[in-house]
Structure formats: C-alpha cells, structure tokens
Design a protein around this motif. Structure first.
Motif, PDB file in Angstrom:
ATOM      1  N   ASP A  57       0.856  -1.166   0.000  1.00  0.00           N
ATOM      2  CA  ASP A  57       0.000   0.000   0.000  1.00  0.00           C
ATOM      3  C   ASP A  57       0.902   1.229   0.000  1.00  0.00           C
ATOM      4  O   ASP A  57       1.709   1.410   0.904  1.00  0.00           O
ATOM      5  N   ARG A  58       0.800   2.039  -1.052  1.00  0.00           N
ATOM      6  CA  ARG A  58       1.746   3.155  -1.184  1.00  0.00           C
ATOM      7  C   ARG A  58       1.706   4.104   0.009  1.00  0.00           C
ATOM      8  O   ARG A  58       2.719   4.722   0.330  1.00  0.00           O
ATOM      9  N   ILE A  59       0.530   4.259   0.614  1.00  0.00           N
ATOM     10  CA  ILE A  59       0.442   5.189   1.752  1.00  0.00           C
ATOM     11  C   ILE A  59       1.182   4.600   2.960  1.00  0.00           C
ATOM     12  O   ILE A  59       1.994   5.275   3.600  1.00  0.00           O
ATOM     13  N   LEU A  75      -0.010  11.105 -10.151  1.00  0.00           N
ATOM     14  CA  LEU A  75      -1.114  10.570  -9.350  1.00  0.00           C
ATOM     15  C   LEU A  75      -1.099   9.049  -9.485  1.00  0.00           C
ATOM     16  O   LEU A  75      -1.042   8.525 -10.600  1.00  0.00           O
ATOM     17  N   LYS A  76      -1.118   8.356  -8.349  1.00  0.00           N
ATOM     18  CA  LYS A  76      -0.983   6.885  -8.382  1.00  0.00           C
ATOM     19  C   LYS A  76      -2.055   6.223  -7.532  1.00  0.00           C
ATOM     20  O   LYS A  76      -2.471   6.778  -6.510  1.00  0.00           O
ATOM     21  N   THR A  77      -2.439   5.033  -7.932  1.00  0.00           N
ATOM     22  CA  THR A  77      -3.281   4.218  -7.053  1.00  0.00           C
ATOM     23  C   THR A  77      -2.412   3.756  -5.884  1.00  0.00           C
ATOM     24  O   THR A  77      -1.177   3.716  -5.987  1.00  0.00           O
ATOM     25  N   GLY A 125      -1.642   2.004 -13.263  1.00  0.00           N
ATOM     26  CA  GLY A 125      -2.258   2.677 -12.125  1.00  0.00           C
ATOM     27  C   GLY A 125      -1.583   3.973 -11.772  1.00  0.00           C
ATOM     28  O   GLY A 125      -1.494   4.324 -10.604  1.00  0.00           O
ATOM     29  N   GLN A 126      -1.078   4.698 -12.783  1.00  0.00           N
ATOM     30  CA  GLN A 126      -0.562   6.032 -12.487  1.00  0.00           C
ATOM     31  C   GLN A 126      -0.749   6.969 -13.666  1.00  0.00           C
ATOM     32  O   GLN A 126      -0.909   6.542 -14.807  1.00  0.00           O
ATOM     33  N   SER A 127      -0.768   8.252 -13.354  1.00  0.00           N
ATOM     34  CA  SER A 127      -1.029   9.240 -14.380  1.00  0.00           C
ATOM     35  C   SER A 127      -0.174  10.475 -14.103  1.00  0.00           C
ATOM     36  O   SER A 127      -0.138  10.978 -12.980  1.00  0.00           O
ATOM     37  N   LEU A 174      -0.826  11.525  -4.491  1.00  0.00           N
ATOM     38  CA  LEU A 174      -0.171  12.446  -5.419  1.00  0.00           C
ATOM     39  C   LEU A 174       1.271  12.617  -4.973  1.00  0.00           C
ATOM     40  O   LEU A 174       1.544  12.886  -3.797  1.00  0.00           O
ATOM     41  N   GLU A 175       2.175  12.420  -5.946  1.00  0.00           N
ATOM     42  CA  GLU A 175       3.607  12.545  -5.648  1.00  0.00           C
ATOM     43  C   GLU A 175       4.193  13.687  -6.438  1.00  0.00           C
ATOM     44  O   GLU A 175       3.887  13.832  -7.635  1.00  0.00           O
ATOM     45  N   GLY A 176       5.055  14.459  -5.828  1.00  0.00           N
ATOM     46  CA  GLY A 176       5.790  15.478  -6.564  1.00  0.00           C
ATOM     47  C   GLY A 176       6.577  14.811  -7.684  1.00  0.00           C
ATOM     48  O   GLY A 176       7.106  13.708  -7.512  1.00  0.00           O
ATOM     49  N   PHE A 177       6.625  15.453  -8.851  1.00  0.00           N
ATOM     50  CA  PHE A 177       7.381  14.907  -9.983  1.00  0.00           C
ATOM     51  C   PHE A 177       8.873  15.059  -9.709  1.00  0.00           C
ATOM     52  O   PHE A 177       9.342  16.145  -9.383  1.00  0.00           O
ATOM     53  N   VAL A 178       9.595  13.961  -9.838  1.00  0.00           N
ATOM     54  CA  VAL A 178      11.045  14.003  -9.607  1.00  0.00           C
ATOM     55  C   VAL A 178      11.756  14.079 -10.958  1.00  0.00           C
ATOM     56  O   VAL A 178      11.632  13.161 -11.769  1.00  0.00           O
ATOM     57  N   ASP A 179      12.450  15.166 -11.189  1.00  0.00           N
ATOM     58  CA  ASP A 179      13.223  15.314 -12.421  1.00  0.00           C
ATOM     59  C   ASP A 179      14.550  14.584 -12.202  1.00  0.00           C
ATOM     60  O   ASP A 179      15.577  15.192 -11.964  1.00  0.00           O
ATOM     61  N   CYS A 218      18.807   9.685 -12.813  1.00  0.00           N
ATOM     62  CA  CYS A 218      18.676   8.283 -13.207  1.00  0.00           C
ATOM     63  C   CYS A 218      17.911   7.535 -12.134  1.00  0.00           C
ATOM     64  O   CYS A 218      17.660   8.056 -11.051  1.00  0.00           O
ATOM     65  N   GLU A 219      17.490   6.325 -12.488  1.00  0.00           N
ATOM     66  CA  GLU A 219      16.811   5.451 -11.535  1.00  0.00           C
ATOM     67  C   GLU A 219      17.767   4.328 -11.154  1.00  0.00           C
ATOM     68  O   GLU A 219      18.429   3.749 -12.027  1.00  0.00           O
ATOM     69  N   ILE A 220      17.806   4.032  -9.869  1.00  0.00           N
ATOM     70  CA  ILE A 220      18.726   3.000  -9.376  1.00  0.00           C
ATOM     71  C   ILE A 220      17.956   2.049  -8.448  1.00  0.00           C
ATOM     72  O   ILE A 220      16.823   2.343  -8.047  1.00  0.00           O
ATOM     73  N   VAL A 254      13.667   7.421  -2.256  1.00  0.00           N
ATOM     74  CA  VAL A 254      13.118   6.079  -2.464  1.00  0.00           C
ATOM     75  C   VAL A 254      11.806   6.194  -3.240  1.00  0.00           C
ATOM     76  O   VAL A 254      10.946   7.012  -2.901  1.00  0.00           O
ATOM     77  N   ASN A 255      11.658   5.395  -4.293  1.00  0.00           N
ATOM     78  CA  ASN A 255      10.381   5.337  -5.022  1.00  0.00           C
ATOM     79  C   ASN A 255       9.511   4.243  -4.429  1.00  0.00           C
ATOM     80  O   ASN A 255       8.424   4.494  -3.958  1.00  0.00           O
ATOM     81  N   GLU A 256      10.007   3.011  -4.458  1.00  0.00           N
ATOM     82  CA  GLU A 256       9.222   1.953  -3.822  1.00  0.00           C
ATOM     83  C   GLU A 256      10.097   0.790  -3.408  1.00  0.00           C
ATOM     84  O   GLU A 256      11.245   0.678  -3.819  1.00  0.00           O
ATOM     85  N   ILE A 257       9.490  -0.069  -2.575  1.00  0.00           N
ATOM     86  CA  ILE A 257      10.221  -1.234  -2.088  1.00  0.00           C
ATOM     87  C   ILE A 257       9.455  -2.494  -2.478  1.00  0.00           C
ATOM     88  O   ILE A 257       8.228  -2.462  -2.626  1.00  0.00           O
TER      89      ILE A 257
HETATM   90  P1  AMP Z   1       6.184   3.097 -10.034  1.00  0.00           P
HETATM   91  O1  AMP Z   1       4.962   2.392 -10.519  1.00  0.00           O
HETATM   92  O2  AMP Z   1       5.958   3.933  -8.837  1.00  0.00           O
HETATM   93  O3  AMP Z   1       7.357   2.169  -9.891  1.00  0.00           O
HETATM   94  O4  AMP Z   1       6.625   4.083 -11.201  1.00  0.00           O
HETATM   95  C1  AMP Z   1       6.990   3.591 -12.463  1.00  0.00           C
HETATM   96  C2  AMP Z   1       7.938   4.578 -13.147  1.00  0.00           C
HETATM   97  O5  AMP Z   1       7.302   5.858 -13.295  1.00  0.00           O
HETATM   98  C3  AMP Z   1       9.187   4.856 -12.336  1.00  0.00           C
HETATM   99  O6  AMP Z   1      10.151   3.879 -12.556  1.00  0.00           O
HETATM  100  C4  AMP Z   1       9.568   6.235 -12.884  1.00  0.00           C
HETATM  101  O7  AMP Z   1      10.209   6.108 -14.134  1.00  0.00           O
HETATM  102  C5  AMP Z   1       8.240   6.911 -13.086  1.00  0.00           C
HETATM  103  N1  AMP Z   1       7.857   7.665 -11.882  1.00  0.00           N
HETATM  104  C6  AMP Z   1       7.153   7.183 -10.823  1.00  0.00           C
HETATM  105  N2  AMP Z   1       6.983   8.133  -9.882  1.00  0.00           N
HETATM  106  C7  AMP Z   1       7.594   9.243 -10.324  1.00  0.00           C
HETATM  107  C8  AMP Z   1       7.778  10.572  -9.792  1.00  0.00           C
HETATM  108  N3  AMP Z   1       7.273  10.932  -8.604  1.00  0.00           N
HETATM  109  N4  AMP Z   1       8.480  11.456 -10.521  1.00  0.00           N
HETATM  110  C9  AMP Z   1       8.995  11.096 -11.738  1.00  0.00           C
HETATM  111  N5  AMP Z   1       8.845   9.883 -12.298  1.00  0.00           N
HETATM  112  C10 AMP Z   1       8.168   8.951 -11.611  1.00  0.00           C
END
Ligand code: AMP
Length: 397
Positions: free
Chosen positions: A110-112, A150-152, A161-163, A185-190, A193-195, A270-273
């Motif tokens: 659950d993302r929250i 915006l994500k579920t 499940g994201q927009s 809703l997540e702030g857009f991360v510019d 790279c993704e690691i 961190v984006n997700e685990i």
């Molecule tokens: P997720 O489903 O959260 O893993 O997101 C899938 C992909 O969407 C990520 O690997 C990123 O490339 C992009 N993404 C997700 N969240 C963000 C964010 N807050 N800002 C920028 N790109 C994102």
C-alpha cells in the motif's frame, strides 16, 4: 504452543513459494542447488515456477482450502510477488513460518503505508499527499505543484495505475481515471537516473547489500539494468545505507529491492520497495558468486548470508513481448549473451518472457554505445531507449 524451529533448514526440506512467475522459477533453481525442493502455490497450470519445482498446489491465493493444502506440503513459506493478500499470508503464518513476515507485505502493498513507513524510517521519498477526494487533489496539487504523478495505492506495477498530471486542466481526468480511491499524489522528480539496491537480512539481524545498479525503463517496464550504476561513490554509499536501514526498520527476514531516484544534485529518494527478488537483480545470477535468488533462499532458510560481491560488471536486458522473444535464435547464436527464458507459453505485448545478461570485466562497463553494441541482435532495441511513446498493453488471444 511454539513450534520447534526448522532453521537452519536442512537439505531436502521444502520451501513453499506463493506465486508461480519467473521470480519463483529462478528462486527454485537456486534452491535446488542448495539441496532444497520447492513447492509452488499458483492458480496457473504450467507456471514458470511450477515447471521447475518438485510440487505445485493449483489454487487461488485467497482459497483457505488451497492455502492449507499448500502449507501442509512445505516447511517454510515465502512469496515471489506482492499481489497476494496479507490476510492469506496470515492464514499461512498460523500453519508454517512465513518469511518475510506478512506485516512486511502489508507495508509494501500500500503506497500510503509504504511512504509513511519509509519517511518514519528516515528514508527520503518525493513529497506526497493522500488523495481521497477531488478536493484533496486540488489541495495536494497546490501543495506539491505540477507536474505531479497521481498513483493508485494498491496493485500498481510496471507503471500501471498512475497518471502524470502536467497541468490543472488534467486533474479532473486523472482523478476520474484511477481507482480505487484513496490515491497518492507525488511530486514529480526530475531524476538524473533510476537506481536500485537489493539487500538481504537474516534472522540474526545481519543485513548485506549488492552493488547499486541503474535501471532504464521502456514504456514503464524495466528494459536494461547496468551493474554497477554509473554514479558517484557518495551516492552509491547513501543508496546502500538507505536500503540496509529500510531492511532493518522492517525487521525483514528475507530479501528486499529498494528502487530509488537519483536527483540532479546527487541526492537519493526512495520510489518503492519490493520484499522479494527483483527484476533489477537478475544480473547477479551471472555476475556474482551468490545471486539474489540464492541470497533470498538463504535468508528464508536461515542459512548464513555471504557478503554479496560481483566478479564482473554486467548489463541485463529484458526480453519483453513478441518482438524481442522473436530474436531468440539470434540471441542464442550471439557470442557473449547469456540467455534466460522463463517458460511462458504466450508472448503477449508487455510481458516479460526472459532476459539476457552480458558480462564485462570489473570496471569495464562500457558507455551507452558500447552497451548497445554488446547486446548484438538486441542492439537496435537498446538504441531506442529514450523513446517515451506509450504502447497500449493489449492482451492477445
Ligand atoms: P512506479 O509504478 O511507482 O514504480 O513508477 C513507475 C515509473 O514511473 C518509475 O520507474 C519512474 O520512471 C516513473 N515515476 C514514478 N513516480 C515518479 C515521480 N514521482 N516522478 C517522476 N517519475 C516517476
């Protein structure tokens, strides 16, 4: 009554894996090398994991009878994907040890819950807000600014499940298109790279982590993993420290992948685990003495966890959908490509069918053109990495 401990799990015992996909398949292959049997719970006949395991319980993840039958066939239980209910795992945990604990899955599902946990554990994320109503979305957009994502909160993977909300005119549609509520809703991360970092933690609390890798996506699906990530030593150290901190804070027994963004100033968010083996760790099968799958099995079985090291640099390229699977004969004929196929019958668009790994001497990972060239028949596809055009994921057949 407390059960007598089965750990460390002796050889010839059975590890139960909930889920029949490629992660279970590669875990079962690693388990077999350590002298274990695997038994899979899956609703899918002919599943990738079932094909290489000693036993299968064919059944639904929520069916109490199937869960009980599965539990009776195994000594310890783990899971290879996250879209199984934590309630189902609770039921299993009453019958056999479950590693990682169902509470870990609850947090990651659950993302929250996940973001609250991460922030509480001192792991930074993009700024975020819970969005239950349209009015919440306006407030969140005002607080975080646009663009934002915006994500579920549940069942999201591979970008489903994201927009991406680019301006206020898109808020209505984005809100209406995603369900169930609440959303995040997540702030857009510019990001630069993704690691990701894959860490394992044993029952004694000792945690270890692989080197940091860079992940490149195509159409929201992982396309390439570069090991090691071409980032500074400081950023890599911070990423590994965060992953170990997350494993500790979760009281994890098992394996976890922590996906992160590297910001333009070298910071890490961190984006997700994912508390299981991860696509971004497939390179470890060929480039490390102990792969993520062996480390996963060792953690679940209560065996010692060796320090993960890599003997080679590596590039992993996923084989997604019919076009890339069609290159299989050329891949087999190409020198230096290490092929892996998952035994899936049907190559649907967007479906991960296999992967290839290419090894390089340590320290000799080439730049983008060298990587593309090293992928032989897949070079042209790796060249078009930067495309962002969406393809609809249409099931075939
Ligand atoms: P997720 O489903 O959260 O893993 O997101 C899938 C992909 O969407 C990520 O690997 C990123 O490339 C992009 N993404 C997700 N969240 C963000 C964010 N807050 N800002 C920028 N790109 C994102």
């Amino acid at each position: 009554m407390t059960r007598p401990s089965v750990f460390p799990l002796p050889p010839n015992r059975t590890i139960g894996i909930v889920g029949g996909g490629q992660l279970g398949r590669m875990a079962a292959l690693a388990a077999a090398r350590l002298g274990y049997r695997c038994h899979i719970l899956t609703p899918e006949p002919e599943s990738p994991a079932g094909q290489v395991s000693a036993g299968v319980t064919l059944g639904d993840y929520e069916d109490p009878a199937a869960l009980a039958e599965f539990a009776s066939a195994v000594d310890v239980i783990t899971f290879e994907f996250e879209n199984v209910s934590a309630a189902g795992l609770d039921l299993l945990a009453a019958l056999k040890p479950v590693r990682p604990a169902p509470s870990v899955l609850r947090t990651s599902q659950d993302r929250i819950a996940e973001k609250s946990f991460l922030n509480g554990a001192g792991a930074p994320t993009a700024p975020w807000r819970r969005v239950a109503s349209r009015a919440d979305l306006d407030r969140a957009a005002a607080a975080l600014g646009l663009p934002a994502v915006l994500k579920t909160t549940r069942l999201g993977y591979d970008g489903k499940g994201q927009s991406l909300v680019t301006g206020p005119q898109a808020l209505d549609e984005a809100f209406a298109s995603l369900a169930p509520k609440p959303l995040v809703l997540e702030g857009f991360v510019d990001f630069a790279c993704e690691i990701s970092v894959i860490a394992a933690r044993g029952e004694d609390g000792r945690a270890v982590a692989f080197d940091v890798v860079e992940n490149r996506h195509r159409h929201h699906i992982l396309d390439l993993t570069l090991a090691p990530a071409p980032i500074t030593e400081e950023t890599a150290e911070e990423a590994r420290a965060i992953a170990l901190r997350v494993a500790e804070a979760l009281d994890l027994v098992g394996l976890i992948a922590v996906e992160m963004f590297v910001t333009r100033d070298g910071g890490v968010l961190v984006n997700e685990i994912a508390p299981r083996p991860h696509n971004s760790g497939h390179w470890t099968i060929d480039a490390c003495p102990v792969s993520q799958f062996e480390l996963f099995v060792r953690a679940v079985a209560g065996l010692p966890l060796p320090l993960p090291t890599r003997h080679s640099d590596a590039v992993m390229k996923n084989l997604v959908g019919p076009e890339e699977t069609a290159l299989w004969p050329e891949i087999l004929a190409a020198p230096g490509l290490i092929p892996h196929l998952y035994g899936k019958q049907e190559a649907r668009p967007g479906r991960k069918m296999g992967h290839v790994t290419r090894l390089f001497p340590r320290g000799a990972l080439p730049g983008p053109f060298g990587i593309a060239a090293a992928l032989g028949p897949l070079a042209a596809r790796a060249d078009r990495l930067e495309e962002t055009v969406e393809i609809p994921l249409v099931p075939v057949g």
